[in-house]
Write an enzyme that holds these catalytic residues in place. Structure first.
Site, mmCIF file in Angstrom:
data_model
loop_
_atom_site.group_PDB
_atom_site.id
_atom_site.type_symbol
_atom_site.label_atom_id
_atom_site.label_comp_id
_atom_site.label_asym_id
_atom_site.label_seq_id
_atom_site.Cartn_x
_atom_site.Cartn_y
_atom_site.Cartn_z
ATOM 1 N N LYS A 62 0.836 -1.208 0.000
ATOM 2 C CA LYS A 62 0.000 0.000 0.000
ATOM 3 C C LYS A 62 0.864 1.248 0.000
ATOM 4 C CE LYS A 62 -3.859 0.299 2.383
ATOM 5 N NZ LYS A 62 -4.877 0.443 3.448
ATOM 6 N N LYS A 74 2.311 -4.138 11.344
ATOM 7 C CA LYS A 74 0.992 -4.432 11.887
ATOM 8 C C LYS A 74 1.100 -4.801 13.349
ATOM 9 C CE LYS A 74 -3.382 -4.590 10.850
ATOM 10 N NZ LYS A 74 -4.030 -3.464 10.150
ATOM 11 N N THR A 148 -10.337 8.077 3.562
ATOM 12 C CA THR A 148 -10.421 6.794 2.861
ATOM 13 C C THR A 148 -11.550 6.849 1.837
ATOM 14 O OG1 THR A 148 -9.610 5.617 4.813
ATOM 15 C CG2 THR A 148 -10.728 4.311 3.134
ATOM 16 N N ALA A 235 -16.941 -3.507 3.213
ATOM 17 C CA ALA A 235 -17.103 -4.124 4.532
ATOM 18 C C ALA A 235 -15.877 -4.980 4.823
ATOM 19 C CB ALA A 235 -18.389 -4.946 4.569
ATOM 20 N N ALA A 257 -12.667 -2.091 1.149
ATOM 21 C CA ALA A 257 -12.611 -3.216 2.083
ATOM 22 C C ALA A 257 -11.273 -3.943 1.952
ATOM 23 C CB ALA A 257 -13.753 -4.189 1.822
#
Length: 358
Positions: A62, A74, A148, A235, A257
């Protein structure tokens, strides 16, 4: 043989909470690693480790595709099934996270993710400076969902241009599946653009939003298979399976998502069906871009917003490259990320010599 391509993985039993705290640093080739803090229930803590490894690698991609001077990381707190996170335990968990993050000495910074909020980042910030997306009143950029959504809209304009020859979404039919924090904001933006919306959520209470926006309401399974121009997953992940892809009646899939593919080979199935799929880590990068630009890189709000809106150009370039090479946009995105990472790694191994002085 199991191969670990991460730079560091720290697994610690939180001394206050007693819960497993996992921090995975995938890459710092481009700069400080960044990634959200996920507080989630797992049947086994090793499932949390799997999540941390997978999501941190995705964060590297990303950042690389977005042109950010950051790598991927993370944090995962693996909460056992049946354990309730009350206020006291939550604070203990967040302090445990802060200690692990701080022990890395700035190699990694964390922000909100599933199960955590900007307010939680403020608590983590009591024990470490390596945190982002704290509330605005605490010096952070706050909720990332508005940006976003803005970045997703920019991506959808690029997809619209590829399909119809124009980025104008007025009159185009889009199915937004998931009306959470990002999905609702995106649906409102699309309605303002004049798009014809079909919306869906597992919460029937969200039907009121459909009525407010003049959108068609549908069950999630029906929305995924609806005849639309663009399917917009907004979602939780795993929506694109071999079975669901075989039932798709859209020309493109692009949404914020995370982890939309049930398995990696689904990307190839989409490509063979001539359905454009833009990777979620490209489409949904707006919140991260804005937060990192304003907080970690000290850019202005205008600079950050411009970088978010530049997602339109990024997606357009990827789609053009994919068409020219006869490959899938997912492959074009992966190759772009790998090219930037290789260049950064090569530069680090072969630094430019300092100019000679007389």
């Amino acid at each position: 043989m199991f191969t670990l391509d991460h730079e560091q993985v720290v697994i610690r039993r939180g001394p206050r909470s007693g819960l497993p705290v996992i921090v995975a640093v995938h890459s710092t080739a481009l700069g400080q690693a960044v990634g959200g803090c996920r507080l989630w229930h797992y049947t086994d803590w090793q499932d949390g480790l799997t999540d941390a490894l997978r999501l941190s690698a995705g964060m590297t991609s990303k950042c690389a595709v977005a042109g950010l001077a950051n790598g991927g990381g993370k944090t995962v707190v693996a909460v056992p099934e049946g354990v309730t996170i009350d206020a006291a335990l939550r604070r203990d968990v967040l302090y445990d996270v802060a200690d692990v993050v701080d022990s890395l000495g700035g190699l990694y910074a964390t922000g909100p993710d599933v199960g955590t909020t900007p307010a939680d980042m403020a608590v983590i910030g009591e024990h470490t400076t390596h945190v982002f997306c704290k509330p605005a009143q605490r010096g952070g950029s706050g909720d990332s969902s508005p940006h976003t959504a803005i970045g997703t809209l920019a991506a959808l304009r690029a997809v619209g241009r590829r399909i119809h020859g124009t980025p104008n979404l007025a009159g185009r039919r889009l199915a937004v599946v998931g009306l959470g924090s990002v999905g609702e904001k995106l649906a409102r933006l699309l309605a303002a653009e004049g798009a014809e919306l079909l919306v869906s959520d597992i919460d029937p209470g969200k039907r009121a939003l459909a009525e407010e926006l003049g959108a068609t309401w549908s069950r999630p399974d029906q929305a995924v298979a609806a005849e639309v121009d663009i399917l917009v997953p907004a979602a939780l992940g795993g929506i694109l399976t071999e079975r669901s892809v075989s039932n798709l009646r859209c020309r493109a899939v692009a949404g914020p998502a995370n982890n939309q593919l049930a398995t990696p080979d689904v990307a190839g199935l989409l490509h063979r069906r001539d359905i454009i799929w833009v990777p979620d880590y490209v489409v949904g990068a707006g919140g991260v871009i804005y937060a990192l630009t304003t907080e970690l890189h000290r850019g202005t709000a205008d600079d950050a917003l411009a970088r978010v809106q530049a997602i339109e150009g990024t997606v357009s370039d990827l789609l053009h490259t994919a068409e020219r090479l006869g490959t899938a946009p997912a492959q074009a995105a992966l190759e772009l990320a790998q090219t930037r990472l290789r260049a950064a790694t090569s530069h680090a191994r072969h630094p430019v010599p300092s100019p000679a002085h007389d």
